[in-house]
Scaffold this motif. Structure first.
Motif, PDB file in Angstrom:
ATOM      1  N   MET A   1     -12.291 -15.088  38.485  1.00  0.00           N
ATOM      2  CA  MET A   1     -12.939 -15.531  37.252  1.00  0.00           C
ATOM      3  C   MET A   1     -12.161 -15.050  36.031  1.00  0.00           C
ATOM      4  SD  MET A   1     -16.898 -14.961  36.036  1.00  0.00           S
ATOM      5  CE  MET A   1     -17.497 -15.784  37.528  1.00  0.00           C
ATOM      6  N   LEU A   2     -11.666 -13.814  36.109  1.00  0.00           N
ATOM      7  CA  LEU A   2     -10.854 -13.283  35.017  1.00  0.00           C
ATOM      8  C   LEU A   2      -9.627 -14.167  34.798  1.00  0.00           C
ATOM      9  CD1 LEU A   2      -9.999 -11.141  32.949  1.00  0.00           C
ATOM     10  CD2 LEU A   2      -8.981  -9.847  34.848  1.00  0.00           C
ATOM     11  N   ARG A   3      -8.976 -14.563  35.885  1.00  0.00           N
ATOM     12  CA  ARG A   3      -7.783 -15.396  35.770  1.00  0.00           C
ATOM     13  C   ARG A   3      -8.126 -16.759  35.154  1.00  0.00           C
ATOM     14  NH1 ARG A   3      -3.546 -17.101  40.642  1.00  0.00           N
ATOM     15  NH2 ARG A   3      -2.213 -18.437  39.335  1.00  0.00           N
ATOM     16  N   VAL A   4      -9.246 -17.348  35.573  1.00  0.00           N
ATOM     17  CA  VAL A   4      -9.662 -18.655  35.032  1.00  0.00           C
ATOM     18  C   VAL A   4      -9.846 -18.567  33.523  1.00  0.00           C
ATOM     19  CG1 VAL A   4     -11.550 -20.314  34.954  1.00  0.00           C
ATOM     20  CG2 VAL A   4     -10.689 -19.527  37.154  1.00  0.00           C
ATOM     21  N   PHE A   5     -10.555 -17.543  33.058  1.00  0.00           N
ATOM     22  CA  PHE A   5     -10.807 -17.415  31.618  1.00  0.00           C
ATOM     23  C   PHE A   5      -9.535 -17.052  30.865  1.00  0.00           C
ATOM     24  CE2 PHE A   5     -15.318 -16.960  32.915  1.00  0.00           C
ATOM     25  CZ  PHE A   5     -15.873 -17.892  32.043  1.00  0.00           C
TER      26      PHE A   5
ATOM     27  N   GLU B   1     -16.486  -1.175  31.246  1.00  0.00           N
ATOM     28  CA  GLU B   1     -16.040  -1.275  29.856  1.00  0.00           C
ATOM     29  C   GLU B   1     -14.861  -2.246  29.719  1.00  0.00           C
ATOM     30  OE1 GLU B   1     -14.753   2.877  31.396  1.00  0.00           O
ATOM     31  OE2 GLU B   1     -16.453   1.494  31.606  1.00  0.00           O
ATOM     32  N   PHE B   2     -14.044  -2.359  30.757  1.00  0.00           N
ATOM     33  CA  PHE B   2     -12.955  -3.332  30.761  1.00  0.00           C
ATOM     34  C   PHE B   2     -13.533  -4.748  30.704  1.00  0.00           C
ATOM     35  CE2 PHE B   2     -10.256  -6.329  33.017  1.00  0.00           C
ATOM     36  CZ  PHE B   2      -9.001  -6.122  32.461  1.00  0.00           C
ATOM     37  N   LEU B   3     -14.545  -5.015  31.536  1.00  0.00           N
ATOM     38  CA  LEU B   3     -15.163  -6.343  31.556  1.00  0.00           C
ATOM     39  C   LEU B   3     -15.838  -6.658  30.221  1.00  0.00           C
ATOM     40  CD1 LEU B   3     -16.736  -6.460  35.134  1.00  0.00           C
ATOM     41  CD2 LEU B   3     -14.623  -7.536  34.333  1.00  0.00           C
ATOM     42  N   ASP B   4     -16.423  -5.653  29.628  1.00  0.00           N
ATOM     43  CA  ASP B   4     -17.093  -5.849  28.342  1.00  0.00           C
ATOM     44  C   ASP B   4     -16.093  -6.289  27.276  1.00  0.00           C
ATOM     45  OD1 ASP B   4     -19.257  -5.761  26.510  1.00  0.00           O
ATOM     46  OD2 ASP B   4     -18.640  -3.767  25.852  1.00  0.00           O
ATOM     47  N   ARG B   5     -14.957  -5.607  27.218  1.00  0.00           N
ATOM     48  CA  ARG B   5     -13.940  -5.914  26.213  1.00  0.00           C
ATOM     49  C   ARG B   5     -13.260  -7.252  26.483  1.00  0.00           C
ATOM     50  NH1 ARG B   5      -9.566  -1.636  25.994  1.00  0.00           N
ATOM     51  NH2 ARG B   5      -8.762  -3.137  24.475  1.00  0.00           N
ATOM     52  N   VAL B   6     -12.906  -7.486  27.752  1.00  0.00           N
ATOM     53  CA  VAL B   6     -12.164  -8.697  28.061  1.00  0.00           C
ATOM     54  C   VAL B   6     -13.047  -9.940  27.946  1.00  0.00           C
ATOM     55  CG1 VAL B   6     -12.531  -8.882  30.583  1.00  0.00           C
ATOM     56  CG2 VAL B   6     -10.316  -9.518  29.591  1.00  0.00           C
TER      57      VAL B   6
ATOM     58  N   GLN C   1     -15.250 -10.475  25.637  1.00  0.00           N
ATOM     59  CA  GLN C   1     -15.209 -10.839  24.216  1.00  0.00           C
ATOM     60  C   GLN C   1     -13.845 -11.404  23.839  1.00  0.00           C
ATOM     61  OE1 GLN C   1     -16.175  -7.604  21.620  1.00  0.00           O
ATOM     62  NE2 GLN C   1     -16.106  -8.844  19.765  1.00  0.00           N
ATOM     63  N   LEU C   2     -12.789 -10.788  24.360  1.00  0.00           N
ATOM     64  CA  LEU C   2     -11.434 -11.210  24.028  1.00  0.00           C
ATOM     65  C   LEU C   2     -11.167 -12.637  24.502  1.00  0.00           C
ATOM     66  CD1 LEU C   2      -8.586 -10.454  22.964  1.00  0.00           C
ATOM     67  CD2 LEU C   2      -8.065  -9.652  25.283  1.00  0.00           C
ATOM     68  N   LEU C   3     -11.641 -12.989  25.697  1.00  0.00           N
ATOM     69  CA  LEU C   3     -11.373 -14.305  26.284  1.00  0.00           C
ATOM     70  C   LEU C   3     -12.476 -15.310  25.996  1.00  0.00           C
ATOM     71  CD1 LEU C   3      -9.974 -13.228  29.779  1.00  0.00           C
ATOM     72  CD2 LEU C   3      -8.696 -13.753  27.692  1.00  0.00           C
ATOM     73  N   ASN C   4     -13.465 -14.887  25.214  1.00  0.00           N
ATOM     74  CA  ASN C   4     -14.593 -15.766  24.888  1.00  0.00           C
ATOM     75  C   ASN C   4     -15.241 -16.305  26.169  1.00  0.00           C
ATOM     76  OD1 ASN C   4     -16.381 -17.116  23.166  1.00  0.00           O
ATOM     77  ND2 ASN C   4     -15.126 -18.969  23.125  1.00  0.00           N
ATOM     78  N   ALA C   5     -15.525 -15.379  27.097  1.00  0.00           N
ATOM     79  CA  ALA C   5     -16.093 -15.759  28.394  1.00  0.00           C
ATOM     80  C   ALA C   5     -17.599 -15.963  28.330  1.00  0.00           C
ATOM     81  CB  ALA C   5     -15.756 -14.701  29.440  1.00  0.00           C
ATOM     82  N   GLN C   6     -18.202 -15.760  27.172  1.00  0.00           N
ATOM     83  CA  GLN C   6     -19.622 -16.024  26.939  1.00  0.00           C
ATOM     84  C   GLN C   6     -20.535 -15.271  27.912  1.00  0.00           C
ATOM     85  OE1 GLN C   6     -19.821 -20.334  27.098  1.00  0.00           O
ATOM     86  NE2 GLN C   6     -19.152 -20.521  24.960  1.00  0.00           N
ATOM     87  N   GLY C   7     -20.144 -14.048  28.222  1.00  0.00           N
ATOM     88  CA  GLY C   7     -20.995 -13.199  29.054  1.00  0.00           C
ATOM     89  C   GLY C   7     -20.792 -13.349  30.540  1.00  0.00           C
TER      90      GLY C   7
END
Length: 281
Positions: free
Chosen positions: A28-32, A67-72, A74-80
Motif C-alpha cells: 500500500m505504501l508503494r501504491v501511494f 509514527e512513520f505511518l502517521d507522517r508518510v 500525510q506526506l503522500l496524501n493517503a487520506q488515512g
C-alpha cells in the motif's frame, strides 16, 4: 545505512503470522508513493530515512513504526489509509512470543508468579528492563533491546484492566539487592515495587534468603488462570520447562506455588522488607 534510517521499524521474524499484514502495508505504501509521483529516493529524503529502509518496508520485511505511518500518510496524501494500520503495526513490532504471552496475560483473571533471579518482567521499570537485555549474551543490538523493552512495558497494561485480575508476585530477596545497572536503577525499581505492591489487586511477597525450607528451588514459576475455568502454567524445574494446561499437571504447580507462598513473608511484611532494602541503598 545511517542510524536514523534504521529507526524506521523492526525486522519481521521469519514465519511470523503477522508477515502477510506487514507485506500488505508495504504494498500500500508503494501504491501511494507511486500515485504521488515520488521515487524511493524522493520519499527517503522527504522522510529523513535511507532508501534501503524504504525498500525494506515496501517489500514487507521491515515493520514500519506507527509514527512513520502517521507522517508518510500525510506526506503522500493517503487520506488515512496508511494511518489506519498504526495500531496493527504497534502490536506487530513486538516479538511473536511476547504477543502470545501478552494475549494470555490480558485474558487472565488470576496470575501466580514466582521469580528467583531478577525482578519479574511485569514489575520492571524501563531502566531495569533495559539493563536486563543489555546483560544478555551474546550481546543484543540496540534495535533489538529497544524492541524487547517496549514489548515488556506494553505487557504492563495488565495493571489497567477492568475488572482487575488478582496478581500474586513472589520475589527472592536477592532480586531486591542485586544492583543491576547501579544503585540508582535499583532504587527506582524498589520504589516502583512499593507502588505496585500497594495496589488492592496485587499481593507482593518476598522470599528471604535465610529460609531453611524452600519449595521453589527448581526455578521460576507462573500459573495463569482464565475466566472460563482453564489455566496454563510453567515452571523451569517441572515438565521439562514446557507450558502445561491439563488439570493433573496444573495441580502440581499450584501445590508447589502454594507452599512457596506460605514460606515467603506475608505481603505487609514484604513491603516493609522492601522499604528497608530501599533505605539501605
Amino acid at each position: 545505512m545511517s542510524e536514523v534510517a534504521d529507526e524506521a521499524g523492526w525486522d519481521v521474524e521469519p514465519g511470523d503470522e503477522i508477515e502477510p499484514l506487514v507485506q500488505a502495508v508495504g504494498r500500500m505504501l508503494r501504491v501511494f508513493r507511486e500515485a504521488a509521483g515520488m521515487r524511493v529516493a524522493d520519499l527517503a529524503v522527504a522522510m529523513g530515512y535511507g532508501e534501503d529502509m524504504i525498500r525494506k518496508i515496501e517489500r514487507g520485511v521491515r515493520i514500519p513504526r506507527p509514527e512513520f505511518l502517521d507522517r508518510v500518510d500525510q506526506l503522500l496524501n493517503a487520506q488515512g489509509n496508511l494511518r489506519a494500520f498504526m495500531e496493527d503495526m504497534q502490536k506487530a513490532r513486538y516479538p511473536k512470543k511476547v504477543r502470545e504471552l501478552k494475549e494470555m496475560e490480558d485474558r487472565a483473571a488470576e496470575m501466580l508468579l514466582y521469580s528467583n533471579h531478577h525482578i519479574h518482567g511485569l514489575l520492571q521499570t524501563p531502566e531495569y528492563a533495559t539493563v536486563m537485555f543489555e546483560n544478555r549474551q551474546p550481546a543484543l543490538s540496540v534495535d533489538v533491546i529497544e524492541r524487547e523493552v517496549a514489548a515488556r512495558m506494553a505487557r504492563k497494561s495488565v495493571f489497567e484492566k477492568e475488572p482487575a485480575p488478582a496478581l500474586v508476585f513472589i520475589q527472592e530477596q536477592v532480586t531486591l539487592e542485586r544492583p543491576l545497572g547501579g544503585k540508582n536503577v535499583l532504587r527506582r525499581q524498589l520504589e516502583h515495587l512499593l507502588d505496585v505492591g500497594r495496589l488492592r489487586n496485587v499481593a507482593l511477597q518476598v522470599m528471604p534468603t535465610n529460609r531453611e525450607e524452600h519449595a521453589g528451588m527448581h526455578g521460576q514459576m507462573e500459573v495463569l488462570k482464565f475466566l472460563d475455568g482453564t489455566a496454563i502454567g510453567r515452571s523451569e524445574g517441572a515438565f521439562n520447562g514446557r507450558p502445561v494446561s491439563i488439570p493433573r499437571d496444573l495441580r502440581i504447580l499450584e501445590l508447589r506455588y502454594g507452599m512457596i507462598r506460605t514460606q515467603a513473608l506475608p505481603p505487609r511484611e514484604s513491603l516493609a522488607f522492601i522499604e528497608q532494602a530501599l533505605g539501605a541503598l
